[in-house]
Design a protein around this motif. Structure first.
Motif, PDB file in Angstrom:
ATOM      1  N   GLU A  92     -21.131  25.611  -2.679  1.00 25.93           N
ATOM      2  CA  GLU A  92     -21.934  24.493  -3.204  1.00 25.93           C
ATOM      3  C   GLU A  92     -22.307  23.522  -2.086  1.00 25.93           C
ATOM      4  O   GLU A  92     -22.091  22.314  -2.169  1.00 25.93           O
ATOM      5  CB  GLU A  92     -21.194  23.804  -4.346  1.00 25.93           C
ATOM      6  CG  GLU A  92     -20.907  24.745  -5.507  1.00 25.93           C
ATOM      7  CD  GLU A  92     -20.190  24.086  -6.677  1.00 25.93           C
ATOM      8  OE1 GLU A  92     -19.992  22.860  -6.638  1.00 25.93           O
ATOM      9  OE2 GLU A  92     -19.814  24.805  -7.619  1.00 25.93           O
ATOM     10  N   ILE A  93     -22.914  24.073  -1.029  1.00 23.35           N
ATOM     11  CA  ILE A  93     -23.329  23.302   0.146  1.00 23.35           C
ATOM     12  C   ILE A  93     -24.849  23.379   0.255  1.00 23.35           C
ATOM     13  O   ILE A  93     -25.422  24.469   0.251  1.00 23.35           O
ATOM     14  CB  ILE A  93     -22.662  23.845   1.419  1.00 23.35           C
ATOM     15  CG1 ILE A  93     -21.152  23.590   1.358  1.00 23.35           C
ATOM     16  CG2 ILE A  93     -23.256  23.224   2.675  1.00 23.35           C
ATOM     17  CD1 ILE A  93     -20.377  24.170   2.523  1.00 23.35           C
ATOM     18  N   LYS A 126     -30.478  28.403  -5.149  1.00 23.15           N
ATOM     19  CA  LYS A 126     -30.767  27.785  -6.434  1.00 23.15           C
ATOM     20  C   LYS A 126     -32.236  27.945  -6.808  1.00 23.15           C
ATOM     21  O   LYS A 126     -32.585  27.975  -7.989  1.00 23.15           O
ATOM     22  CB  LYS A 126     -30.399  26.302  -6.398  1.00 23.15           C
ATOM     23  CG  LYS A 126     -28.916  26.035  -6.236  1.00 23.15           C
ATOM     24  CD  LYS A 126     -28.601  24.547  -6.301  1.00 23.15           C
ATOM     25  CE  LYS A 126     -28.827  23.987  -7.685  1.00 23.15           C
ATOM     26  NZ  LYS A 126     -28.468  22.554  -7.772  1.00 23.15           N
ATOM     27  N   GLN A 127     -33.087  28.033  -5.777  1.00 19.79           N
ATOM     28  CA  GLN A 127     -34.517  28.178  -6.047  1.00 19.79           C
ATOM     29  C   GLN A 127     -35.214  28.767  -4.830  1.00 19.79           C
ATOM     30  O   GLN A 127     -34.835  28.482  -3.678  1.00 19.79           O
ATOM     31  CB  GLN A 127     -35.142  26.819  -6.391  1.00 19.79           C
ATOM     32  CG  GLN A 127     -36.607  26.885  -6.783  1.00 19.79           C
ATOM     33  CD  GLN A 127     -37.201  25.516  -7.056  1.00 19.79           C
ATOM     34  OE1 GLN A 127     -36.958  24.569  -6.318  1.00 19.79           O
ATOM     35  NE2 GLN A 127     -37.973  25.388  -8.133  1.00 19.79           N
ATOM     36  N   ILE A 148     -40.435  18.564  -2.290  1.00 21.93           N
ATOM     37  CA  ILE A 148     -39.670  17.476  -2.915  1.00 21.93           C
ATOM     38  C   ILE A 148     -38.773  18.021  -4.023  1.00 21.93           C
ATOM     39  O   ILE A 148     -37.575  17.716  -4.093  1.00 21.93           O
ATOM     40  CB  ILE A 148     -40.623  16.394  -3.472  1.00 21.93           C
ATOM     41  CG1 ILE A 148     -41.351  15.679  -2.333  1.00 21.93           C
ATOM     42  CG2 ILE A 148     -39.850  15.382  -4.327  1.00 21.93           C
ATOM     43  CD1 ILE A 148     -42.476  14.775  -2.800  1.00 21.93           C
ATOM     44  N   GLU A 149     -39.333  18.857  -4.876  1.00 21.40           N
ATOM     45  CA  GLU A 149     -38.564  19.400  -6.000  1.00 21.40           C
ATOM     46  C   GLU A 149     -37.416  20.281  -5.515  1.00 21.40           C
ATOM     47  O   GLU A 149     -36.305  20.226  -6.056  1.00 21.40           O
ATOM     48  CB  GLU A 149     -39.496  20.195  -6.912  1.00 21.40           C
ATOM     49  CG  GLU A 149     -40.512  19.325  -7.640  1.00 21.40           C
ATOM     50  CD  GLU A 149     -41.514  20.131  -8.439  1.00 21.40           C
ATOM     51  OE1 GLU A 149     -41.403  21.385  -8.441  1.00 21.40           O
ATOM     52  OE2 GLU A 149     -42.408  19.523  -9.063  1.00 21.40           O
ATOM     53  N   ALA A 150     -37.665  21.086  -4.479  1.00 26.87           N
ATOM     54  CA  ALA A 150     -36.623  21.982  -3.976  1.00 26.87           C
ATOM     55  C   ALA A 150     -35.482  21.198  -3.330  1.00 26.87           C
ATOM     56  O   ALA A 150     -34.301  21.511  -3.555  1.00 26.87           O
ATOM     57  CB  ALA A 150     -37.227  22.968  -2.972  1.00 26.87           C
ATOM     58  N   LEU A 151     -35.804  20.194  -2.526  1.00 27.63           N
ATOM     59  CA  LEU A 151     -34.749  19.425  -1.866  1.00 27.63           C
ATOM     60  C   LEU A 151     -33.945  18.609  -2.866  1.00 27.63           C
ATOM     61  O   LEU A 151     -32.717  18.477  -2.736  1.00 27.63           O
ATOM     62  CB  LEU A 151     -35.332  18.516  -0.777  1.00 27.63           C
ATOM     63  CG  LEU A 151     -35.294  19.133   0.630  1.00 27.63           C
ATOM     64  CD1 LEU A 151     -36.321  20.240   0.767  1.00 27.63           C
ATOM     65  CD2 LEU A 151     -35.470  18.082   1.710  1.00 27.63           C
ATOM     66  N   ARG A 152     -34.606  18.073  -3.879  1.00 27.63           N
ATOM     67  CA  ARG A 152     -33.877  17.347  -4.918  1.00 27.63           C
ATOM     68  C   ARG A 152     -32.936  18.294  -5.663  1.00 27.63           C
ATOM     69  O   ARG A 152     -31.798  17.939  -5.988  1.00 27.63           O
ATOM     70  CB  ARG A 152     -34.867  16.699  -5.882  1.00 27.63           C
ATOM     71  CG  ARG A 152     -35.524  15.431  -5.310  1.00 27.63           C
ATOM     72  CD  ARG A 152     -34.572  14.257  -5.459  1.00 27.63           C
ATOM     73  NE  ARG A 152     -35.027  13.056  -4.810  1.00 27.63           N
ATOM     74  CZ  ARG A 152     -35.918  12.198  -5.307  1.00 27.63           C
ATOM     75  NH1 ARG A 152     -36.512  12.442  -6.446  1.00 27.63           N
ATOM     76  NH2 ARG A 152     -36.215  11.104  -4.653  1.00 27.63           N
ATOM     77  N   LEU A 153     -33.401  19.517  -5.915  1.00 23.08           N
ATOM     78  CA  LEU A 153     -32.572  20.495  -6.613  1.00 23.08           C
ATOM     79  C   LEU A 153     -31.363  20.888  -5.778  1.00 23.08           C
ATOM     80  O   LEU A 153     -30.265  21.090  -6.319  1.00 23.08           O
ATOM     81  CB  LEU A 153     -33.395  21.736  -6.944  1.00 23.08           C
ATOM     82  CG  LEU A 153     -32.667  22.849  -7.703  1.00 23.08           C
ATOM     83  CD1 LEU A 153     -32.210  22.370  -9.070  1.00 23.08           C
ATOM     84  CD2 LEU A 153     -33.563  24.081  -7.842  1.00 23.08           C
ATOM     85  N   SER A 154     -31.512  20.969  -4.468  1.00 21.69           N
ATOM     86  CA  SER A 154     -30.397  21.370  -3.608  1.00 21.69           C
ATOM     87  C   SER A 154     -29.235  20.391  -3.687  1.00 21.69           C
ATOM     88  O   SER A 154     -28.082  20.777  -3.489  1.00 21.69           O
ATOM     89  CB  SER A 154     -30.854  21.500  -2.154  1.00 21.69           C
ATOM     90  OG  SER A 154     -31.056  20.228  -1.561  1.00 21.69           O
ATOM     91  N   GLU A 155     -29.531  19.130  -4.001  1.00 21.82           N
ATOM     92  CA  GLU A 155     -28.478  18.110  -4.072  1.00 21.82           C
ATOM     93  C   GLU A 155     -28.069  17.784  -5.499  1.00 21.82           C
ATOM     94  O   GLU A 155     -27.133  17.000  -5.707  1.00 21.82           O
ATOM     95  CB  GLU A 155     -28.932  16.851  -3.342  1.00 21.82           C
ATOM     96  CG  GLU A 155     -29.001  17.033  -1.840  1.00 21.82           C
ATOM     97  CD  GLU A 155     -28.654  15.764  -1.105  1.00 21.82           C
ATOM     98  OE1 GLU A 155     -27.456  15.564  -0.802  1.00 21.82           O
ATOM     99  OE2 GLU A 155     -29.591  14.982  -0.859  1.00 21.82           O
ATOM    100  N   PRO A 158     -24.666  21.788  -9.661  1.00 21.87           N
ATOM    101  CA  PRO A 158     -23.895  22.037  -8.449  1.00 21.87           C
ATOM    102  C   PRO A 158     -24.810  22.154  -7.235  1.00 21.87           C
ATOM    103  O   PRO A 158     -25.867  22.797  -7.306  1.00 21.87           O
ATOM    104  CB  PRO A 158     -23.229  23.395  -8.734  1.00 21.87           C
ATOM    105  CG  PRO A 158     -24.187  24.088  -9.650  1.00 21.87           C
ATOM    106  CD  PRO A 158     -24.777  23.006 -10.496  1.00 21.87           C
ATOM    107  N   LYS A 159     -24.441  21.510  -6.150  1.00 21.43           N
ATOM    108  CA  LYS A 159     -25.262  21.564  -4.950  1.00 21.43           C
ATOM    109  C   LYS A 159     -25.346  23.006  -4.437  1.00 21.43           C
ATOM    110  O   LYS A 159     -24.514  23.841  -4.771  1.00 21.43           O
ATOM    111  CB  LYS A 159     -24.675  20.657  -3.871  1.00 21.43           C
ATOM    112  CG  LYS A 159     -24.678  19.184  -4.243  1.00 21.43           C
ATOM    113  CD  LYS A 159     -24.141  18.326  -3.112  1.00 21.43           C
ATOM    114  CE  LYS A 159     -24.157  16.851  -3.500  1.00 21.43           C
ATOM    115  NZ  LYS A 159     -23.699  15.982  -2.377  1.00 21.43           N
ATOM    116  N   GLY A 160     -26.356  23.254  -3.610  1.00 20.13           N
ATOM    117  CA  GLY A 160     -26.483  24.611  -3.091  1.00 20.13           C
ATOM    118  C   GLY A 160     -27.746  24.792  -2.280  1.00 20.13           C
ATOM    119  O   GLY A 160     -28.582  23.888  -2.182  1.00 20.13           O
ATOM    120  N   PRO A 161     -27.919  25.973  -1.683  1.00 18.31           N
ATOM    121  CA  PRO A 161     -29.075  26.218  -0.829  1.00 18.31           C
ATOM    122  C   PRO A 161     -30.346  26.481  -1.618  1.00 18.31           C
ATOM    123  O   PRO A 161     -30.306  26.946  -2.763  1.00 18.31           O
ATOM    124  CB  PRO A 161     -28.656  27.468  -0.037  1.00 18.31           C
ATOM    125  CG  PRO A 161     -27.683  28.164  -0.936  1.00 18.31           C
ATOM    126  CD  PRO A 161     -26.965  27.092  -1.699  1.00 18.31           C
TER     127      PRO A 161
END
Length: 544
Positions: A92-93, A126-127, A148-155, A158-161
């Motif tokens: 979850e990084i 995650k995406q 923007i949507e992808a970076l917000r989703l990464s955090e 659960p966090k993830g790549p």
């Protein structure tokens, strides 16, 4: 001409929380390289080998607790991120993969350095986002919004790549008369996040339970968690492990004594965190399950590691510990666990190794570790010896237990050491270290990194596993015996090197090994695999 929106990629990432980018050289990713290279707000790390780059980014992200960008050219370069991305997914990084690609009409047309990049990492991100091929008619928001949507989703928990695939058509470079400037934040139209968090009232009924066990999986150091567990130290059995980084009182040697004792069975198991290393503890809970199992995970990730059909509680363990406390417990249960642990510690403290082996070496090394160091444990035996013997220092302990592979162990430690000035200590086996030798293929000094390589001339863990240890194929097919050392890796990378082969040399070398120096230092410890096998089994038999 370089499209202004593409040039703004690094600035957009910065406004979304990115402060580090790990770049690997290439031509197709030149537009991204130019963007990040010219952005002074973001620290760049140039790593030629993408496999190492992925794990270096992971090491940076695990220490900074921030998203880190990975940028590569087209073709198989992207595939080399695979092992690190899988590790980040299960740990979850948040890693942000920006891969340059050929234009869509060239895919599967036998064009050079072209593969099917879109969704190639889909099982462990995650995406996956495919950005449009930017032309003069494209709007900036066509490019910005998916990022923007992808970076917000990464955090988001659960966090993830995440993977952002970006096609580019030549020319990649700015024209001589093109003026490039980063835009203001308002240009990107980044929506604000709702920072408010709903207050959770975790009024859970503990009254039916008298025998409570708290078991944390892998977890970074957490001061508040340790404080709350300290409040519970006389109410529940708290399992400590180097990988859960708990600094409160608890049971430190469960892996050494747990077998099939019915008196150790809890009626309530409380868990949180990621994977649990101890195979013995996992097997015990599967054979002697609790009446109830509560698993706390703020992200709501449902797992059933122990085959106990746990109740998933979407909240942090800290919040539960703050708001609850058992009224009555069975003191005999707690005292029995403490008695087993105390006797095991006494046996370990009084144990004398007959000869020099990796078990003896680990006992000395773990005792010599400086407090507050970041300790990076290799997979296979290093993490297992740490679990068996314990680390009784206030250290930050790390290990790639998301996928438990040997690839990238050194690179992850390197990434952490690059961005954190504290002392970092990597303890690795010889195969792991040699496998990841490109961790040092870059131009960055690592004066705060100390490396200890236990060289048993092969995969020593296979001698300690009951199956392969009895097979005639052990030596050639499982251990893959070799005669290599770490000396030449050190020589070509400017790492101070020392090799020892006995206990007195090890103790003498460790006396000054962790002191500040201007260069990275490596200590290689030569041990005999047959002696290791005998010593490990003798130690296990003694503890039984």
């Amino acid at each position: 001409m370089l499209h202004p929106a593409v040039y703004n990629t690094s600035e957009l990432c910065y406004h979304l929380g990115v402060h580090h980018a790990v770049m690997s050289p290439g031509s197709r990713n030149a537009p991204l390289t130019i963007s990040f290279a010219r952005n002074e707000k973001i620290k760049k790390w140039i790593i030629p080998d993408e496999r190492s780059a992925g794990f270096i980014a992971l090491g940076i992200a695990q220490v900074t607790k921030q998203p880190v960008v990975l940028c590569c050219t087209s073709g198989t370069a992207l595939l080399n991120y695979g092992p690190a991305i899988a590790e980040a997914f299960y740990r979850e990084i948040p890693l942000i993969v920006l891969s340059a690609d050929r234009p869509p009409h060239l895919i599967d047309q036998r064009d050079g350095q072209t593969i099917r990049q879109f969704e190639v990492l889909k099982n462990h991100v995650k995406q996956t986002v495919q950005l449009p091929l930017m032309t003069a008619e494209s709007t900036d928001q066509d490019y910005y919004q998916p990022i923007i949507e992808a970076l917000r989703l990464s955090e988001a928990l659960p966090k993830g790549p995440v993977h952002i695939n970006i096609p580019f058509e030549e020319p990649f470079y700015p024209t001589s008369d093109q003026k490039l400037m980063f835009s203001e934040r308002s240009k990107f139209q980044i929506p604000e996040l709702d920072a408010s968090e709903p207050k959770r009232v975790l009024a859970l009924d503990l009254s039916p339970f008298r025998k409570i066990m708290i078991l944390m999986g892998q977890h970074p150091k957490d001061g508040e968690l340790s404080i709350q567990l300290h409040r519970w130290k006389d109410k529940a059995v708290i399992i400590k492990s180097p990988l859960n980084n708990l600094k409160s009182e608890g049971i430190s040697h469960a892996d050494a004594f747990i077998s099939n004792q019915p008196e150790l069975q809890p009626d309530l198991l409380i868990t949180s965190g990621l994977s649990v290393l101890s195979k013995g503890l996992k097997n015990y809970i599967r054979k002697c399950p609790p009446k109830q199992h509560w698993h706390f995970d703020p992200a709501g990730v449902a797992v059933d590691t122990f085959q106990t059909n746990p109740r998933l509680i979407k909240a942090s363990l800290v919040s539960f510990l703050q708001q609850n406390m058992p009224d009555a417990i069975e003191e005999k249960f707690l005292l029995t666990w403490k008695s087993f642990d105390a006797r095991t510690k006494e046996k370990l403290d009084g144990y004398s190794f007959d000869s020099f082996s990796e078990a003896a070496a680990f006992s000395i090394i773990l005792s010599a570790l400086p407090s507050h160091a970041h300790v990076h444990l290799g997979n296979s035996m290093p993490c297992r010896y740490a679990e068996l013997l314990g680390i009784n220092k206030d250290t930050h302990n790390w290990c790639n237990r998301g996928t438990s592979g040997i690839d990238g162990i050194s690179s992850t430690a390197v990434g952490s050491a690059l961005v954190n000035d504290s002392l970092h200590v990597l303890i690795s086996g010889d195969v792991s270290f040699l496998y990841d030798r490109n961790a040092f293929f870059h131009n960055y000094p690592l004066p705060n990194l100390r490396i200890i390589v236990i060289n048993n001339r092969g995969g020593g863990i296979f001698r300690l596993i009951e199956g392969p240890s009895r097979l005639p194929e052990l030596k050639d097919y499982f251990e893959t015996r070799h005669q290599r050392t770490a000396e030449f890796v050190c020589m070509e990378n400017g790492i101070a090197y020392n090799r020892i082969s006995n206990e007195s040399e090890l103790k003498e070398t460790l006396e000054g090994f962790f002191e500040p120096t201007l260069t990275c230092r490596l200590l290689e410890i030569s041990v005999d695999p047959a002696e290791n096998q005998q010593a490990y089994r003798a130690l296990r038999d003694w503890l039984k």
